[in-house]
Write an enzyme that holds these catalytic residues in place. Structure first.
Site, PDB file in Angstrom:
ATOM      1  N   HIS A 123      10.048  87.130  75.663  1.00 31.91           N
ATOM      2  CA  HIS A 123       9.759  88.350  74.893  1.00 31.91           C
ATOM      3  C   HIS A 123      10.605  88.411  73.616  1.00 31.91           C
ATOM      4  CE1 HIS A 123       8.649  92.723  74.617  1.00 31.91           C
ATOM      5  NE2 HIS A 123       9.836  92.798  74.022  1.00 31.91           N
ATOM      6  N   GLU A 124      11.899  88.255  73.771  1.00 30.02           N
ATOM      7  CA  GLU A 124      12.788  88.356  72.598  1.00 30.02           C
ATOM      8  C   GLU A 124      12.538  87.212  71.615  1.00 30.02           C
ATOM      9  OE1 GLU A 124      14.218  91.072  72.140  1.00 30.02           O
ATOM     10  OE2 GLU A 124      14.200  91.874  74.186  1.00 30.02           O
ATOM     11  N   GLU A 132       6.440  94.589  68.069  1.00 26.03           N
ATOM     12  CA  GLU A 132       6.204  94.516  69.516  1.00 26.03           C
ATOM     13  C   GLU A 132       4.989  93.644  69.816  1.00 26.03           C
ATOM     14  OE1 GLU A 132       8.552  95.827  71.250  1.00 26.03           O
ATOM     15  OE2 GLU A 132       7.747  95.645  73.286  1.00 26.03           O
ATOM     16  N   HIS A 164       9.936  88.354  69.193  1.00 22.31           N
ATOM     17  CA  HIS A 164      10.548  89.154  68.114  1.00 22.31           C
ATOM     18  C   HIS A 164      11.248  88.232  67.105  1.00 22.31           C
ATOM     19  CE1 HIS A 164       9.895  93.219  69.495  1.00 22.31           C
ATOM     20  NE2 HIS A 164      10.503  93.055  70.640  1.00 22.31           N
TER      21      HIS A 164
END
Lengths: 493, 493
Positions: B261-262, B291, B265
Site C-alpha cells: 500500500h505505502e 489513495e 503512495h
C-alpha cells in the site's frame, strides 16, 4: 519586554531552525539515499540563508545597545556576552567575502577529492591560492574588529579566549619532550607480541557491542541514538544527540573506540544546562572543550586498564568462534596503545597525534599572519615531519599537506582544538583523581562518580564562564601541558 | 522578473521549508527517541509559523493580480491556478480561528486518547462540541469565499473539484448493491478453510521480505527508504520518499500488504514531474488520487491472483520452518480476501470498507451543514451501522463514532478520499486492461507495463489538470462506481 528578553527570544527562534538543520544534516549523512542529495542541499542552503538573515536583522544592534544598560544578574550577563559574541561573528564579514570564500572553498574541496589521490599539488595549489587569500582577508577583517592578530582572530572562532601566544608556550613545552618520548616508547614496544583481529566481525554484533559500551558510559538513549555514516560524527541537538560510526567487518577495534569517542561528545551535549536551552550560554564552551570530553572518554577512560578489561570481556562475549587470546585484557591493552610514526593524522595514535597538530598549527599561524606563502607549505611540512616524527614527505603531498579537508575550504584555526582537547582531558582526569577513586569506579562498571564530576564541573556550565575561568574553576589552574605529559609517561613508558 | 516568476520562486522557497518539515516529521515518527519530542515539537511549530508567514506575505496579492494578465502557456496557467488555490487556502481563515481550532483540536484529540479506551462519550462530547463548532465556522468562511456549501468547502481542501452532489450520486450507487454483495460473499466464504499464520515471524526477515516486494513493485531505493513507525505512513519528499510499516512478530500478513500500500503512495510521489518540483502543479493531485495509487497497488495489483502467487512464494522463502501449506497460493488468496462485518474501519477488508466510509460521509456532511447536532452522532452511527453492516453500536462509542482520530481535531471532509481512491483505482485498472496484459505482466515479475501506464497517465501529470480532467483523460470517462462494482463482483463472488 526588555531588550535582553527580546534577544533571548530571538536566540530561541534561531535555535529552533538550528535544530532542524542539525536533524536534516544528520539525516543527510546517516540515512538519506544518494538520490535525495540535490533537493536536500537546496533545502538546507535555503535554511542557512534564513538563519543568517535572523542573525543579521537590523533591530538587533539596537537591542544589544539597550540590553547593555539593563540590570542583569551574573548568569544573564554571561548570556548577553555570548549572544553578542555570536552576533558579532555573524555580522563581522561582508556578504560578498562570505560568498566568495564559500565558493572558492567548495571548488577547492571538490577538486581536492580527486587531486589528493593523484598527488596533484600543482592542480591543488591553484585553487588553494584563492582560499588562502580570502581566508587572509577574512582574518584581517576579524582582526580589525576585535583587536587581535589575524591568526588569533581565526582561532577565536573555535577557541574563544585562546591566542597563539599561549599556544606557543603550550606547544613549545610539548615539542621539548614529545619526540624523545615517542622514540622511547617505540623502542619499548618493539619487541611486543600481540594478536590483530582478523574478520569476519558481523556488523550487527559490532553494533550490539557498541550499544553495550554506550550503556556502560551512561549514554542517555532517551535523548539520542547510534547510527552509521561514512565519516563518524556527533550531531543532533542536546535533547536528541545523534552519534554515528562506521563498521568494518574485518576488524572491530577502531569502530568500537570511535563509539567511545563520540559518546564523550554526546554526553557533553546531553549534560548541557537545560535551563539555558536555545541560548549560546547553554551551548558547548568551545571546540577544544568539546574535544576534551570525547578524548576524556576515549583516552582517559577508554584506554585505561580498567576500561579495557570491560572492552575485552564484552567483545569476547559478542564474537565467539575467534581466537580467545585476541580478547585477553593484555592483548586489548596492546592493541589500543600501539605507537607508530606515520603520515596520516586521522590514523595517528594518542602519542604521535600532538606532533601532527603542532606542525599544522605552526604552518597555518604563519600562513594566515602572512609570514609564509601558500607555496612554502609542502617544504615546511616536510621539514617539520622530519623534525617531529622523522618522516620525509618530499613529493608526497597526498600523505603530507594535502591530507586534511580543513584547509581546503579555509577552516584555519581549527587544528589546535584537537591537542587542546587532549591536554584539557588529562588535566581534568588528574584533578578528578584527587577526589574520585577513578579506577575502582571504572572497574566496578558504575562510572557515575566520573560523570558526576564532569557534569558538575563542565557539562552543566555550558558557556557561562570563559574557557580559562571554566578550567580554572574545575582544576584550580589554567591549562598547562604537565598533566598531559605525565599521563603519557604513565601510560606509555 | 515577471510576477509569475516571482510567484514560482516564492513557491520554491516554501517547498524548501516544506522539505525540512517532511524530513523532520518522518524523523519524529520513525527514529527520534521519545525524550527529543518536546524540543522537536517546538522547532517544528516555529517552522510552521515561518511557512505560514511565507504563504501570507502581503506582496503576494499584488503578484497574483499582475500574473493574471501576463502571457502564460497552458502549463504555466495550470501552475498559476494551483499557486492561487494554495494561497487562497492559506489566507482564507482569520488567524484567531486557526489558532482556536488548533487548540481545541489538540485538547480534544489528547483527551480522546484516554477517553476512547474508557468508552467515555460524555467526556469526549464536551471537548468535541468546540471542535465541531469551530469547524462549522471554518466551513462557513470557506464557503463564503468560494461560493460552495459549507461541507463542500471542507471537501475542497482534500478533493478540489469534488462536491457532495456527485458524492451523493456515487455513494447512493454503492449503497444500492453493497450490503447485499457483502452478505452474498460472507455466505460464500462461510465454509472456506484456511490457515492463519502463527508466529514467530522474525522482524528482520519480514523487513527483507518487504524490501523484496518493494523491488518487485520497482520502488526507487535511490530516492526513498523503508523504516518503521507506530502508524505506517508515506512521507518525505519526491526525491526521497520515506515509507514506514509496523512489524508484528506473531504474523506478517498485515505488515506485508501495508508495505505494498505505502509503496503505491511512494511511487506516485517518485513519479511526479521533476520539471515542476517545488510548485503545487508538480504535486499530487488530491488525497483521493493519492489513495487511488496506494489502493491500485494494494487492491488491484497486490490482491490479484498473479501477485499473491509472488507474495506466497517469497514469504515461503523467508519463513522456513513453518507449515508449508500456509504459503500456498490458495491459502494466501483466502487470507487476503477474507470478508467480515466488523466495527473498525482501519481493520476493514476491501469489501466492507466503503460502508464505513459512506456512513462517516453522510454524518459529517450533515454535521458541517448544520442539519444535525454533534450529540445526534452516536444514534445516527448506530442506525447506519445496522443498515449497512447489520451491527449495533448502541452504547459502544469506542468501536463506534469515537474510533477515528480524524474528527477529534476537525479534519471533516477527509473520509470520502478513501473510497474515492478505491473507485479510481478500479477504474484505472479497468481502462489499463484494454491496452495492457496486466495479469501476464504481474505473473512474469516485470510489472513495467503497469507502471508505464500509471506514470504516463497519472504520475507525470502532477496537478496540471483538474481531477475530473485527469481521470477523463486517463480513462475516457469521469469517475463512476461501475468499475469498482465489477471489480468486487469479479474478485469476491
Amino acid at each position: 519586554m526588555s531588550a535582553f528578553n527580546k534577544l533571548k527570544q530571538h536566540s530561541q527562534k534561531i535555535s529552533h531552525f538550528n535544530h532542524l538543520a542539525a536533524i536534516c544534516g544528520w539525516d543527510q549523512a546517516a540515512v538519506m539515499p544518494a538520490g535525495g542529495n540535490q533537493a536536500r542541499s537546496e533545502a538546507m542552503a535555503e535554511l542557512s540563508v534564513h538563519i543568517h538573515g535572523l542573525h543579521t536583522q537590523p533591530q538587533l544592534e539596537e537591542w544589544f545597545a539597550a540590553a547593555e544598560s539593563e540590570p542583569l544578574n551574573t548568569q544573564d550577563k554571561a548570556t548577553l556576552r555570548e549572544l553578542k559574541r555570536q552576533w558579532q561573528q555573524a555580522n563581522v564579514l561582508p556578504e560578498d567575502l562570505v560568498q566568495a570564500k564559500s565558493l572558492a572553498g567548495s571548488k577547492c574541496e571538490h577538486a581536492w577529492r580527486t587531486q589528493r589521490g593523484e598527488n596533484d599539488w600543482q592542480g591543488f595549489e591553484k585553487n588553494w591560492a584563492e582560499v588562502v587569500k580570502l581566508s587572509q582577508e577574512e582574518a584581517q577583517i576579524r582582526a580589525e574588529a576585535n583587536g587581535l592578530s589575524p591568526y588569533d582572530a581565526m582561532l577565536d572562532i573555535y577557541e574563544p579566549g585562546t591566542n597563539s601566544a599561549s599556544l606557543d608556550v603550550l606547544f613549545s613545552d610539548v615539542k621539548a619532550w614529545l619526540p624523545d618520548l615517542i622514540n622511547q616508547v617505540i623502542d619499548k614496544q618493539a619487541s611486543e607480541q600481540f594478536i590483530q583481529p582478523q574478520g569476519k566481525f558481523d556488523t550487527n554484533q559490532q553494533k550490539a557491542l557498541g550499544l553495550e559500551v554506550m550503556k556502560l558510559l551512561q549514554f542517555d538513549f532517551n535523548h539520542g541514538r547510534l547510527d552509521e555514516s561514512v565519516h563518524p560524527f556527533c550531531g543532533g541537538v542536546p535533547s536528541d544527540v545523534r552519534i554515528t560510526t562506521r563498521y568494518d567487518e574485518s576488524e572491530f577495534v577502531q569502530s568500537l573506540m570511535g563509539i567511545v569517542h563520540e559518546t564523550g561528545h554526546a554526553r557533553y551535549e546531553q549534560g548541557l544546562p537545560k535551563s539555558l536551552a536555545g541560548l549560546p550560554s547553554g551551548e558547548a564552551r568551545s571546540m577544544g572543550i568539546h574535544e576534551s570530553q570525547s578524548l576524556f572518554f576515549e583516552m582517559q577512560v577508554g584506554r585505561s586498564e580498567a576500561f579495557i578489561a570491560h572492552l575485552a570481556r564484552l567483545a569476547g562475549q559478542h564474537f565467539g568462534g575467534h581466537n580467545p587470546e585476541l580478547f585477553s585484557q593484555a592483548n586489548f591493552q596492546k592493541l589500543y596503545t600501539r605507537v607508530k610514526k606515520d603520515f596520516i593524522r586521522v590514523d595517528a595514535d594518542e602519542l604521535t597525534y600532538p606532533a601532527h597538530v603542532i606542525l599544522r598549527y605552526e604552518i597555518e599561524r604563519d600562513l594566515i599572519n602572512g609570514k609564509i606563502k601558500h607555496t612554502d607549505v609542502p617544504e615546511l611540512w616536510n621539514q617539520k615531519m622530519q623534525q617531529y616524527l622523522g618522516l620525509s614527505t618530499e613529493d608526497n603531498y597526498k600523505n603530507g599537506c594535502m591530507q586534511d579537508i580543513h584547509w581546503t575550504d579555509g577552516a584555519f584555526g581549527y587544528f589546535p582544538s584537537y591537542t587542546l582537547g587532549a591536554m584539557y582531558a588529562a588535566q581534568f582526569m588528574s584533578t578528578m583523581r584527587a577526589t574520585v577513586d577513578v579506577d575502582s569506579a571504572i572497574r566496578s562498571g558504575d562510572l557515575s562518580p566520573l560523570f558526576t564530576w564532569l557534569e558538575e564541573k563542565l557539562w552543566s556550565q555550558g558557556s557561562l564562564l570563559t574557557t580559562d575561568e571554566l578550567v580554572k574553576q574545575a582544576t584550580g589552574e589554567i591549562l598547562n601541558a604537565n598533566h598531559f605529559k605525565q599521563h603519557l609517561i604513565n601510560r606509555y613508558l
